[in-house]
Write a protein that holds these residues in place. Structure first.
Motif, PDB file in Angstrom:
ATOM      1  N   LEU A 173     -20.892  -4.313  42.819  1.00 47.12           N
ATOM      2  CA  LEU A 173     -20.037  -4.657  43.957  1.00 47.12           C
ATOM      3  C   LEU A 173     -18.563  -4.396  43.639  1.00 47.12           C
ATOM      4  O   LEU A 173     -17.773  -4.097  44.541  1.00 47.12           O
ATOM      5  CB  LEU A 173     -20.263  -6.107  44.362  1.00 47.12           C
ATOM      6  CG  LEU A 173     -21.611  -6.372  45.045  1.00 47.12           C
ATOM      7  CD1 LEU A 173     -21.844  -7.871  45.226  1.00 47.12           C
ATOM      8  CD2 LEU A 173     -21.703  -5.662  46.387  1.00 47.12           C
ATOM      9  N   ALA A 174     -18.188  -4.487  42.360  1.00 41.64           N
ATOM     10  CA  ALA A 174     -16.832  -4.093  41.960  1.00 41.64           C
ATOM     11  C   ALA A 174     -16.635  -2.600  42.196  1.00 41.64           C
ATOM     12  O   ALA A 174     -15.563  -2.157  42.633  1.00 41.64           O
ATOM     13  CB  ALA A 174     -16.586  -4.441  40.488  1.00 41.64           C
ATOM     14  N   HIS A 175     -17.678  -1.801  41.941  1.00 37.00           N
ATOM     15  CA  HIS A 175     -17.599  -0.369  42.255  1.00 37.00           C
ATOM     16  C   HIS A 175     -17.390  -0.153  43.753  1.00 37.00           C
ATOM     17  O   HIS A 175     -16.647   0.745  44.159  1.00 37.00           O
ATOM     18  CB  HIS A 175     -18.893   0.330  41.830  1.00 37.00           C
ATOM     19  CG  HIS A 175     -18.970   0.660  40.369  1.00 37.00           C
ATOM     20  ND1 HIS A 175     -17.896   1.167  39.656  1.00 37.00           N
ATOM     21  CD2 HIS A 175     -20.006   0.583  39.488  1.00 37.00           C
ATOM     22  CE1 HIS A 175     -18.267   1.378  38.396  1.00 37.00           C
ATOM     23  NE2 HIS A 175     -19.536   1.026  38.274  1.00 37.00           N
ATOM     24  N   VAL A 176     -18.047  -0.957  44.579  1.00 30.71           N
ATOM     25  CA  VAL A 176     -17.877  -0.832  46.029  1.00 30.71           C
ATOM     26  C   VAL A 176     -16.409  -1.070  46.403  1.00 30.71           C
ATOM     27  O   VAL A 176     -15.841  -0.360  47.239  1.00 30.71           O
ATOM     28  CB  VAL A 176     -18.792  -1.817  46.783  1.00 30.71           C
ATOM     29  CG1 VAL A 176     -18.496  -1.805  48.283  1.00 30.71           C
ATOM     30  CG2 VAL A 176     -20.263  -1.461  46.538  1.00 30.71           C
ATOM     31  N   MET A 177     -15.789  -2.064  45.776  1.00 28.05           N
ATOM     32  CA  MET A 177     -14.365  -2.327  46.027  1.00 28.05           C
ATOM     33  C   MET A 177     -13.512  -1.134  45.597  1.00 28.05           C
ATOM     34  O   MET A 177     -12.564  -0.748  46.287  1.00 28.05           O
ATOM     35  CB  MET A 177     -13.927  -3.581  45.272  1.00 28.05           C
ATOM     36  CG  MET A 177     -14.417  -4.880  45.883  1.00 28.05           C
ATOM     37  SD  MET A 177     -13.738  -6.315  44.995  1.00 28.05           S
ATOM     38  CE  MET A 177     -13.635  -7.505  46.345  1.00 28.05           C
ATOM     39  N   ASP A 178     -13.859  -0.560  44.455  1.00 33.89           N
ATOM     40  CA  ASP A 178     -13.124   0.594  43.945  1.00 33.89           C
ATOM     41  C   ASP A 178     -13.288   1.789  44.882  1.00 33.89           C
ATOM     42  O   ASP A 178     -12.336   2.525  45.157  1.00 33.89           O
ATOM     43  CB  ASP A 178     -13.646   0.920  42.543  1.00 33.89           C
ATOM     44  CG  ASP A 178     -12.820   1.967  41.813  1.00 33.89           C
ATOM     45  OD1 ASP A 178     -11.763   2.365  42.324  1.00 33.89           O
ATOM     46  OD2 ASP A 178     -13.234   2.384  40.719  1.00 33.89           O
TER      47      ASP A 178
END
Length: 266
Positions: A173-178
């Protein structure tokens, strides 16, 4: 003189304007009215039991903040499509843990909106590059730029088994933010433009330090893969081992605390 037809059309426009305005209002506020209905419902007790048993972040919240966290979880589960690979059953614990990860990341960012156009596809266990659960497969999660979020159910649960800085749901989900700004560069989306240059410098510096494998131990070695993985691993450390990250790299911790508007370290 003004043609009668033009007058008639003008009158019709005036008469229909309130109806058009009301229709626009209903469409524009549909999501928020639906969310208000979700927030008004009692939070399912089995979901609360999962949060109490498996999510330390939730346990440490004050009562009022727990209520807000529960609403975020319920909204995420109502808006996101979480499905099993080839129709496999996904238990409620897995679904709640994925939603809890999203709620943790956005807890200090009430304006953040998770893209509801992505599917979250859950595999029973780790998979390989061909999305097969072969012997020795090691991929616990993956995010495509425009495609679904892929997660291993086994690893989602392991991520909440202990706070060791490894949590695949937080990581992906951090990748989604990125990715939200169209680039996977380790610079989180919606960051204020004046902070972009310091973020670029911070990410570049930490990437070099991780790759040197010297005395820098704030992040695990996988952070050295590239800028995007450094951000995702740093997010895991920030939420799973905040005190250790703050002690070992106070500048990185401060940057993450500023972005997420949270200070999880005791």
């Amino acid at each position: 003189c003004i043609p009668i037809l033009l007058v008639f059309e003008s009158v019709l426009a005036l008469l229909s304007a309130p109806a058009v305005g009301a229709a626009y209002y209903l469409v524009a506020t549909r999501r928020y009215r639906r969310r208000a209905r979700i927030a008004a419902r009692p939070f399912p007790e089995p979901w609360r039991e999962v949060l109490l048993r498996r999510v330390p972040f939730y346990r440490e919240l004050a009562a009022s903040d727990r209520a807000r966290f529960e609403i975020d979880v319920a909204i995420f589960l109502s808006e996101q499509r979480i499905i099993g690979d080839h129709g496999a059953h996904i238990d409620d614990e897995t679904r709640v843990l994925i939603a809890a990860s999203a709620a943790m990341l956005a807890f200090g960012m009430p304006e953040w909106e998770w893209d509801d156009l992505r599917d979250i596809v859950v595999y029973p266990r780790a998979f390989d590059e061909g999305y097969r659960q072969t012997h020795g497969a090691q991929i616990a999660g993956m995010v495509h730029h425009q495609g679904p979020i892929l997660l291993s159910q086994r690893d989602v649960k392991l991520g909440f088994a202990k706070q060791d800085g490894r949590n695949v749901a937080l990581h992906e989900l951090a990748h989604v933010m990125d990715f939200a700004d169209g680039r996977a560069d380790g610079i989180p989306a919606d960051i204020d433009w004046v902070a972009t240059a310091p973020w670029i410098e911070l990410v570049s510096n930490r990437l070099e330090r991780v790759r040197r494998a010297g005395k820098y131990r704030a992040l695990r070695s996988y952070a050295g893969t590239n800028e995007a993985e450094l951000f995702a691993v740093a997010v895991e450390a920030f939420f799973e081992r905040p005190a250790a990250l703050k002690q070992r790299d106070p500048d990185l911790y401060a940057a993450l605390a500023d972005y997420f508007n949270q200070d999880p370290a005791p």
